[in-house]
Design a protein around this motif. Structure first.
Motif, PDB file in Angstrom:
ATOM      1  N   VAL A   1      13.634  20.848 108.377  1.00 19.24           N
ATOM      2  CA  VAL A   1      13.943  22.188 107.897  1.00 19.24           C
ATOM      3  C   VAL A   1      14.213  22.073 106.410  1.00 19.24           C
ATOM      4  O   VAL A   1      15.062  21.291 105.978  1.00 19.24           O
ATOM      5  N   TYR A   2      13.453  22.811 105.630  1.00 19.80           N
ATOM      6  CA  TYR A   2      13.605  22.802 104.180  1.00 19.80           C
ATOM      7  C   TYR A   2      14.234  24.104 103.732  1.00 19.80           C
ATOM      8  O   TYR A   2      13.932  25.174 104.262  1.00 19.80           O
ATOM      9  N   THR A   3      15.109  24.015 102.734  1.00 16.64           N
ATOM     10  CA  THR A   3      15.777  25.187 102.181  1.00 16.64           C
ATOM     11  C   THR A   3      15.404  25.313 100.708  1.00 16.64           C
ATOM     12  O   THR A   3      15.436  24.327  99.966  1.00 16.64           O
ATOM     13  N   TYR A   4      15.060  26.542 100.312  1.00 11.48           N
ATOM     14  CA  TYR A   4      14.619  26.822  98.949  1.00 11.48           C
ATOM     15  C   TYR A   4      15.452  27.948  98.343  1.00 11.48           C
ATOM     16  O   TYR A   4      16.023  28.771  99.065  1.00 11.48           O
ATOM     17  N   GLN A   5      15.486  27.965  97.020  1.00  9.35           N
ATOM     18  CA  GLN A   5      16.072  29.078  96.284  1.00  9.35           C
ATOM     19  C   GLN A   5      15.346  29.205  94.955  1.00  9.35           C
ATOM     20  O   GLN A   5      14.661  28.275  94.522  1.00  9.35           O
ATOM     21  N   LEU A   6      15.494  30.346  94.333  1.00  7.66           N
ATOM     22  CA  LEU A   6      14.947  30.564  92.996  1.00  7.66           C
ATOM     23  C   LEU A   6      16.095  30.585  92.006  1.00  7.66           C
ATOM     24  O   LEU A   6      17.068  31.321  92.198  1.00  7.66           O
ATOM     25  N   LYS A   7      15.991  29.782  90.972  1.00 11.66           N
ATOM     26  CA  LYS A   7      16.917  29.854  89.856  1.00 11.66           C
ATOM     27  C   LYS A   7      16.276  30.837  88.879  1.00 11.66           C
ATOM     28  O   LYS A   7      15.134  30.637  88.454  1.00 11.66           O
TER      29      LYS A   7
ATOM     30  N   SER B   1       5.550  27.691 106.757  1.00  9.04           N
ATOM     31  CA  SER B   1       4.873  26.403 106.892  1.00  9.04           C
ATOM     32  C   SER B   1       3.440  26.671 107.331  1.00  9.04           C
ATOM     33  O   SER B   1       3.215  27.350 108.336  1.00  9.04           O
ATOM     34  N   LYS B   2       2.480  26.147 106.552  1.00 10.31           N
ATOM     35  CA  LYS B   2       1.076  26.383 106.880  1.00 10.31           C
ATOM     36  C   LYS B   2       0.225  25.233 106.358  1.00 10.31           C
ATOM     37  O   LYS B   2       0.327  24.856 105.194  1.00 10.31           O
TER      38      LYS B   2
ATOM     39  N   VAL C   1      16.246  30.577 101.376  1.00  9.53           N
ATOM     40  CA  VAL C   1      15.375  30.742 102.533  1.00  9.53           C
ATOM     41  C   VAL C   1      15.109  29.360 103.126  1.00  9.53           C
ATOM     42  O   VAL C   1      14.996  28.379 102.400  1.00  9.53           O
ATOM     43  N   SER C   2      15.039  29.303 104.440  1.00  5.34           N
ATOM     44  CA  SER C   2      14.780  28.036 105.123  1.00  5.34           C
ATOM     45  C   SER C   2      13.526  28.160 105.967  1.00  5.34           C
ATOM     46  O   SER C   2      13.191  29.247 106.439  1.00  5.34           O
ATOM     47  N   VAL C   3      12.854  27.025 106.155  1.00  4.44           N
ATOM     48  CA  VAL C   3      11.643  27.012 106.959  1.00  4.44           C
ATOM     49  C   VAL C   3      11.569  25.698 107.725  1.00  4.44           C
ATOM     50  O   VAL C   3      11.865  24.638 107.175  1.00  4.44           O
ATOM     51  N   ALA C   4      11.210  25.784 109.016  1.00  2.31           N
ATOM     52  CA  ALA C   4      10.942  24.578 109.799  1.00  2.31           C
ATOM     53  C   ALA C   4       9.521  24.156 109.454  1.00  2.31           C
ATOM     54  O   ALA C   4       8.598  24.962 109.499  1.00  2.31           O
ATOM     55  N   HIS C   5       9.360  22.893 109.093  1.00  2.00           N
ATOM     56  CA  HIS C   5       8.068  22.423 108.589  1.00  2.00           C
ATOM     57  C   HIS C   5       7.630  21.171 109.322  1.00  2.00           C
ATOM     58  O   HIS C   5       8.339  20.174 109.345  1.00  2.00           O
ATOM     59  N   SER C   6       6.467  21.237 109.947  1.00  2.50           N
ATOM     60  CA  SER C   6       5.891  20.083 110.636  1.00  2.50           C
ATOM     61  C   SER C   6       4.660  19.619 109.877  1.00  2.50           C
ATOM     62  O   SER C   6       3.856  20.433 109.443  1.00  2.50           O
ATOM     63  N   VAL C   7       4.537  18.321 109.729  1.00  5.47           N
ATOM     64  CA  VAL C   7       3.362  17.755 109.062  1.00  5.47           C
ATOM     65  C   VAL C   7       2.754  16.677 109.942  1.00  5.47           C
ATOM     66  O   VAL C   7       3.414  16.113 110.809  1.00  5.47           O
ATOM     67  N   SER C   8       1.499  16.364 109.687  1.00  6.85           N
ATOM     68  CA  SER C   8       0.827  15.329 110.461  1.00  6.85           C
ATOM     69  C   SER C   8       1.411  13.963 110.114  1.00  6.85           C
ATOM     70  O   SER C   8       1.955  13.755 109.032  1.00  6.85           O
ATOM     71  N   SER C   9       1.266  13.019 111.024  1.00  8.62           N
ATOM     72  CA  SER C   9       1.770  11.663 110.765  1.00  8.62           C
ATOM     73  C   SER C   9       1.006  11.013 109.620  1.00  8.62           C
ATOM     74  O   SER C   9       1.561  10.203 108.883  1.00  8.62           O
TER      75      SER C   9
END
Length: 133
Positions: free
Chosen positions: A92-98, A33-34, A112-120
């Motif tokens: 928390v978002y989870t991704y995969q490659l098909k 997350s960036k 793969v999972s990532v905790a993701h914070s975004v601005s309001s």
């Protein structure tokens, strides 16, 4: 003799750490997350008979939905920026490659999972956009 055996064991461990999925042998697949986006990066050691990758993200019910088709590259190094991961704070978002081969066979990478914070602000804008879909 012992030195020789330990070198062979190290080589075997390095080779086995690469994950092979259908037509692609992945060295790594990461999500970070960036700056309000989720950045997926992966690199393949080899791609045999590979047609394309399909980046997928799990929705709230756990089903994976397609986000983007990614064509093979000569350097086998990839980056995908998910600019649509903004609907909830601290999600928390989870991704995969098909992984789709030229013969039509399909396999999947590890998840793969990532905790993701975004601005309001971005979260509100995303909700407004969703109303008009």
């Amino acid at each position: 003799m012992m030195k020789y055996k330990s070198k062979i064991l190290l080589i075997i461990l390095l080779i086995s750490s690469f994950a092979a999925f259908g037509g692609a042998q992945l060295i790594y697949f990461t999500a970070t997350s960036k700056d309000g986006n989720v950045i997926l990066e992966w690199k393949a050691l080899s791609e045999t008979n590979l047609d394309y990758y399909l980046v997928e993200r799990a929705n709230s019910s756990g089903n994976f939905i397609p986000l983007a088709r990614v064509e093979p590259r000569a350097d086998k190094t990839y980056e995908f920026i998910d600019q649509t991961a903004f609907k909830s704070a601290d999600a928390v978002y989870t991704y995969q490659l098909k992984i789709v081969d030229k013969d039509g066979s399909v396999s999947y990478s590890s998840k793969v999972s990532v905790a993701h914070s975004v601005s309001s602000v971005k979260r509100t804008w995303g909700s407004i956009k969703a109303l008009f879909r």
